[in-house]
Every structure is written in C-alpha cells, then in structure tokens.
Design an enzyme around this catalytic site. Structure first.
Site, PDB file in Angstrom:
ATOM      1  N   PRO A   2       0.818  -1.201   0.000  1.00 16.02           N
ATOM      2  CA  PRO A   2       0.000   0.000   0.000  1.00 16.02           C
ATOM      3  C   PRO A   2       0.861   1.264   0.000  1.00 16.02           C
ATOM      4  O   PRO A   2       1.719   1.436   0.841  1.00 16.02           O
ATOM      5  CB  PRO A   2      -0.780  -0.088   1.321  1.00 16.02           C
ATOM      6  CG  PRO A   2      -0.615  -1.493   1.785  1.00 16.02           C
ATOM      7  CD  PRO A   2       0.671  -1.972   1.226  1.00 16.02           C
ATOM      8  N   GLU A   3       0.633   2.111  -0.966  1.00 12.73           N
ATOM      9  CA  GLU A   3       1.170   3.458  -0.912  1.00 12.73           C
ATOM     10  C   GLU A   3      -0.029   4.375  -0.718  1.00 12.73           C
ATOM     11  O   GLU A   3      -1.138   3.900  -0.487  1.00 12.73           O
ATOM     12  CB  GLU A   3       1.961   3.778  -2.189  1.00 12.73           C
ATOM     13  CG  GLU A   3       3.186   2.867  -2.314  1.00 12.73           C
ATOM     14  CD  GLU A   3       4.289   3.463  -3.175  1.00 12.73           C
ATOM     15  OE1 GLU A   3       4.321   4.691  -3.336  1.00 12.73           O
ATOM     16  OE2 GLU A   3       5.112   2.691  -3.678  1.00 12.73           O
TER      17      GLU A   3
END
Length: 270
Positions: A2-3
């Site tokens: 996840p960014e």
DNA sequence: ACTGGCTCCTGAGGGC
DNA sequence: TGCCCTCAGGAGCCAG
C-alpha cells in the site's frame, strides 16, 4: 504494497460502512506488529461510535468520541470489511466488530503495520506531528520543494520518499515520478533546476491522482484485468529492469539508492 | 542538521 | 522435485 493511493482507496471504501456505526468489540489474535498494539485500542474503542475515518499520509485515523486510533498498513497490510460471521484466516491479526453486522478485519502477513492509540489530538502524536504536506495539496508546490531541497546533498529519490518532506510517495511512485520528470534518481536534490523541480512536483501529483482514480496500483494488479473499464496505471520503470523503455527502448536499469531498489531509463533520465 | 545504515517479518523466487 | 538462501519493502531509530 500500500502506498498513498491504496490507503486512500481503502479509506474511501470503508468510510461509509464505518462512520455512524458503534464498535461492539475488539478481538486480538496477534499483538506484536511493528509496535505492540496499544492497550487503549481494547479499552477505549468498544462502546463508542465511529465519527470519522481520515487519512494523513499513509496513516488511517479512526475517530471516536473517546479518541483516535492510528492504523498503518505497512507493506502488506489490508483493512477490510467482512460479514460478522466470517471466520478469520492466517495473518488476520485483529477484528473490530460493529453493531451493523460488519467486522473490520486487519490482515498483515509481514506485520510491518501498526495500530496505536493517539488520544484526542491525533495530529500531535509523535508519528504524525513532523509529517510533511500532503502531496495533492497546494502546500506541496515547487516553491516548497525548492526551499526544502536547498543545500541538500541527498539523492532526489530518497528525498521525495522522506515523509518529513512530503508524505505518501513510496518506492513505486518515486521511481515512476522521476521517470515522468526525466530526472535521474541519484541526482543530488540540491542541484536540481527550478524547471526540474516543477516537473517533478507536477509528475508526482499526476501519478498519484491517476493511481487513486484507478483504485490504486501494485504490480500484481497487472494480472487483475477482469473489468473492462479497469485501467491499471501502467508502470513505466518499476521492476522493469532489463526491459525496454516505453519511450526510447533503452533497457531499464536497476540501482540501489538509499537501501532501496530504484528503476530508471539511463537515456530519458540522464 | 543531515546522512546513511539497520531493523522488524515472511512470502516469493532463484539457484543448485 | 525440493530445499535453501536471498531479497523486498515503510519508516522509525540510531550512530557518525
């Protein structure tokens, strides 16, 4: 992994289900994440309604009248809503049960995530207090970037990944933004021209916006094309070392910069 | 004040 | 086929 786009997509998906619901219980399976899960998560949350689900950088802020819980998904973390009767599987470390027959389930195989209590003023929590601006706000501007970059010798890639400079730009989007801006990732940030800075700030915003609009991007999404209107952000350089540059055909190079793999086109990013 | 290195953890992938 | 080794990665923390 996840960014910022993935975290924002998670937030937007869960907010309508969570806000207004009351927490009936918190069930723990594994407490040892990057930091131990705060005890207040168990003592303070139950009985309280959820009043907000916000995001700061890659942190999710679960707001209640009793205080706010900070949630970070680390690298492999997921936060999902599941039916209350759904049985937990491996790496489902924690469940938050709601009074609307929904369970919010935190899953994180590598346990790089965290879940901490931040009290009534979460933005003053040590993990949030020194964070840089959100990349999609006007506060993250070429002017701001120039002021922060002045006299700095660090390579531009770790610089833009530094959450104290700007939040939310991780390894994937750092490489992609530098490609779009035509800047070599190992360039000392202090010698960038104002034109390069303008292009880099613009490229970062464009890439992040595109990723959010398309539901986030990770390499594995490339094989998930069951929806015809789903248009995954095509990664130009990330993990494409040895393959031809989409612009000029030069093989993409891979280089360690600041203990992280960086990908770039030696021709387009001199 | 900066900068670079280390650390957590475990699945994936490469090599033999 | 299968085992073993290495690597990856967010970001806090520490040392120089």
């Amino acid at each position: 992994m996840p960014e910022l786009p993935e975290v924002e997509v998670t937030r937007a998906a869960l907010a309508p289900l969570l806000i207004g619901a009351t927490i009936t219980g918190v069930h723990l399976r594994i407490a040892k994440l990057r930091h131990p899960i705060s005890s207040e998560i168990f003592t303070q949350l139950p009985g309280n309604p959820i009043t907000a689900l916000d995001r700061r950088g890659k942190y999710l802020l679960l707001g209640t009248p009793a205080g706010t819980a900070l949630i970070h998904l680390g690298m492999t973390g997921h936060l999902r809503s599941v039916p209350a009767e759904s049985l937990p599987g491996p790496y489902d470390h924690l469940d938050i049960s709601l009074d609307n027959n929904t369970t919010v389930r935190f899953n994180d195989p590598r346990r790089f995530g965290l879940m901490l209590w931040a009290g009534a003023k979460p933005l003053t929590h040590p993990l949030l207090a020194d964070l840089g601006p959100e990349p999609l706000t006007d506060e993250f501007s070429a002017d701001y970037f120039s002021r922060k970059a002045r006299q700095r010798s660090v390579a531009v890639k770790p610089f833009i990944m530094d959450a104290k400079i700007v939040v939310g730009i991780g390894n994937i989007y750092a490489s992609e933004s530098l490609f779009v801006a035509g800047i070599n990732p190992s360039t000392p940030v202090g010698i960038l021209t104002s034109e390069q800075i303008t292009q880099l700030v613009s490229a970062s915003k464009q890439i992040l916006t595109t990723a959010i609009n398309h539901g986030g991007t990770t390499p594995e999404h490339h094989v998930n094309t069951d929806s015809t209107d789903y248009f995954p952000l095509r990664l130009a350089v990330y993990q494409r070392h040895g393959q031809p540059c989409l612009t000029c055909g030069t093989p993409i190079q891979k280089q360690q910069i600041g203990q992280r793999s960086s990908f770039y086109c030696p021709t387009c990013q001199p």
